[in-house]
Write an enzyme that holds these catalytic residues in place. Structure first.
Site, short mmCIF file in Angstrom:
data_model
loop_
_atom_site.label_atom_id
_atom_site.label_comp_id
_atom_site.label_asym_id
_atom_site.label_seq_id
_atom_site.Cartn_x
_atom_site.Cartn_y
_atom_site.Cartn_z
N HIS A 9 71.73 21.95 47.25
CA HIS A 9 70.36 21.55 47.51
C HIS A 9 70.11 22.81 48.11
O HIS A 9 69.92 23.41 49.24
CB HIS A 9 69.61 20.55 48.69
N ASP A 32 74.97 15.80 49.91
CA ASP A 32 74.54 14.70 49.04
C ASP A 32 73.59 15.68 47.67
O ASP A 32 73.95 17.24 47.57
CB ASP A 32 72.70 14.35 49.37
N GLU A 33 74.20 15.13 46.16
CA GLU A 33 73.69 15.18 44.72
C GLU A 33 73.92 16.67 44.69
O GLU A 33 72.99 17.62 43.86
CB GLU A 33 71.50 15.62 44.88
N ALA A 34 75.38 17.19 44.57
CA ALA A 34 75.82 18.19 44.63
C ALA A 34 76.34 18.23 43.05
O ALA A 34 77.36 18.41 42.58
CB ALA A 34 77.15 18.71 45.43
N HIS A 35 75.35 18.21 42.45
CA HIS A 35 75.71 18.27 40.89
C HIS A 35 75.77 18.73 40.35
O HIS A 35 76.59 19.52 38.58
CB HIS A 35 74.05 17.54 39.59
#
Ligand code: TNX
Length: 531
Positions: free
Chosen positions: A281, A344-347
């Protein structure tokens, strides 16, 4: 619970004088023991429901002579009195002077007092409304402020008006003894996907404070924008803050504006928790400074709504200099103990790198005297028990937090993500976690939501409002109202006896208040709105 007819301002005085007279008459004829069989008046509609509230016959009437008396010069008494006077003066048109109690007679007055007594709780209060006087007692300034919010809801909706209204201004007689169930009653606003001005955030604070919310988590940076000035890295805002979802002009808070927001929140007994989301993000930061990218090339600004494509460069020393500068400046601007670094969501960050990054980020936060807070994914790193995890999706990560001795903030997406559409016809919002009706958002309990996450590990609930589809404060109000007050009640009120059937009546009674305040709330058909 039925809504008392005495809430409708016009009939109030007559109704209760008649009731008072009936009690006197019955007691005279039959004696006090028999008179007590007279049914008590119905409880007024207050959100969050107080821990204990007993309605008694009679009422207190505000008149041009009503004064607010300060029981002492203890800190916070004058501030709570001023907050109350500012609510009462514009709509009643009465002067409502605030004065030291001294030896003044208590009649026709609202007296505020700081009192000893552990039974009041850290944030609790007692409010006793009787025909001649209102007495509000608390141990702390926060308790008095919450008592003022309850008193405000006991007054007719028109008290919220900013112009003089006819009244009458009566408060049903009650004894309230109240304190919160959870220490954390939170709301999150995403000012990164779309930017919201200082005035818009203040308006949200005003509305949250009415429902005894005490945490405002600001999501200050994401792929689409960086919204807080950092002296050492000016392009974060001048460039990284220059747009938003859809390509609009974006914006950011200068340090002075941010300080103004914190101060405003503090006056409303709300702690601001700042979040800079990392290591994913982060496109706005990566676009602003090429050196933060592993390949040294800055990506373009991003105005879409995808997630999971950006990452800080975990192996570069400059990444940690950047994090250190940001956290140091943020910590200096933050009176509260928490710095939220997302996580979060550190894909696009390999797992090993993610763990390395969160471990180092936690050290940096504690080096600057604060506690790390992060979305529940941070439990995959070596996080300490003093860090706080925010549960949103994965119960097993929430349980890992418990195993590590961490405290949790509960934001299950299916219940608290108030950016979810109410139903298929809602013009704003997303639906990846499903539709969330007003009842859905209310009908759950933070302490029994995730198996293995017991009440003692839970700081409290928080309702995140992500803003991919929300462009202005009207949109924010539409999604938050009427769901936000329900989450606030889950945070404040005891769980015993809670029911949607009862709550929807009290919620419906808020409608006229929001009409007076021009709140752009969604008039969900599942709620019996009062006119
Ligand atoms: C998930 S939940 C996100 C956000 C989005 C949101 C939209 C979480 C920690 N991240 O990046 O804005 O969904 O509902």
């Amino acid at each position: 619970m039925t809504i008392p007819s005495s809430i409708s301002a016009g009939r109030r005085t007559i109704g209760s004088v008649a009731l008072g007279a009936a009690v006197v008459l019955v007691s005279a004829l039959l004696g006090p023991g028999v008179a007590s069989a007279t049914p008590p008046p119905p409880e007024p509609a207050v959100i969050p429901a107080p821990a204990s509230m007993t309605a008694v016959p009679g009422e207190f009437a505000l008149t041009p002579a009503t004064r607010i008396l300060l029981g002492s010069d203890a800190p916070g008494v004058k501030a709570a009195a001023d907050a109350l006077a500012e609510i009462l003066r514009p709509s009643t048109g009465y002067p409502v002077p605030v004065a030291a109690a001294g030896d003044q007679p208590a009649t026709q007055s609202i007296k505020l007092q700081i009192a000893d007594g552990s039974e009041l709780g850290e944030e609790g209060y007692r409010l006793d409304v009787s025909p001649g006087t209102v007495l509000l007692r608390a141990r702390t300034a926060a308790g008095l402020f919450y008592g003022v919010q309850t008193l405000r809801q006991l007054l007719p909706a028109e008290v919220e008006s900013d112009s003089v209204q006819p009244g009458p201004w009566t408060v049903p007689a009650v004894h309230v003894s109240d304190e919160p169930r959870f220490a954390w009653r939170g709301a999150m606003l995403d000012v990164a996907r779309h930017f919201f001005s200082v005035d818009e955030v203040k308006r949200y604070i005003d509305l949250l404070a009415m429902y005894k919310v005490n945490v405002l988590h600001l999501h200050l940076a994401d792929d689409q924008g960086w919204r807080i000035e950092i002296d050492g890295w000016p392009r974060l805002t001048t460039y990284g803050g220059s747009t938003e979802v859809g390509g609009g002009p974006g914006g950011y808070y200068t340090k002075a504006e941010y300080a103004e927001l914190i101060d405003y929140a503090q006056q409303n007994h709300i702690m601001v928790v700042p979040e800079i989301d990392m290591p994913g993000h982060t496109n706005a930061a990566l676009a602003s400074y090429p050196e933060l990218n592993c390949d040294g090339v800055a990506p373009p600004l991003y105005t879409g709504t995808r997630v999971g494509f950006s990452s800080l460069c975990i192996d570069k020393q400059i990444t940690y200099e950047f994090v250190d500068d940001v956290v140091r400046e943020l910590a200096a601007m933050t009176p509260g103990p928490y710095i939220h670094l997302g996580g979060d969501e550190a894909h696009s960050t390999p797992h090993e790198d993610y763990v390395t990054f969160v471990n180092r980020a936690q050290e940096i936060v504690s080096a600057h005297g604060k506690q790390l807070m992060g979305w529940e994914e941070i439990t995959g790193a070596n996080v300490s028990s003093s860090s706080v995890a925010q549960h949103w999706w994965d119960d097993s990560e929430a349980r890992t937090a418990v195993e590590k001795g961490m405290k949790l903030v509960m934001s299950p997406a299916e219940k608290t993500y108030i950016d979810m559409k109410y139903d298929a016809s809602t013009p704003l919002g997303l639906s990846w976690a499903g539709y969330t009706s007003v009842e859905d958002a209310y009908d759950w309990d933070p302490a029994s939501w995730a198996a293995g996450v017991p009440e003692e590990s839970i700081l409290g609930p928080e309702a995140p409002l992500w803003s991919e589809t929300l462009e202005n404060i009207d949109d924010v109000e539409f999604m938050a109202f009427p769901r936000m007050p329900g989450i606030a009640e889950l945070g404040w009120s005891p769980a015993e006896g809670r029911s949607w059937d009862e709550y929807q009546q009290r919620l419906g009674a808020q409608g006229p208040r929001w009409d007076v305040m021009s709140v752009n709330y969604y008039r969900a058909s599942e709620v019996p709105w009062q006119d």
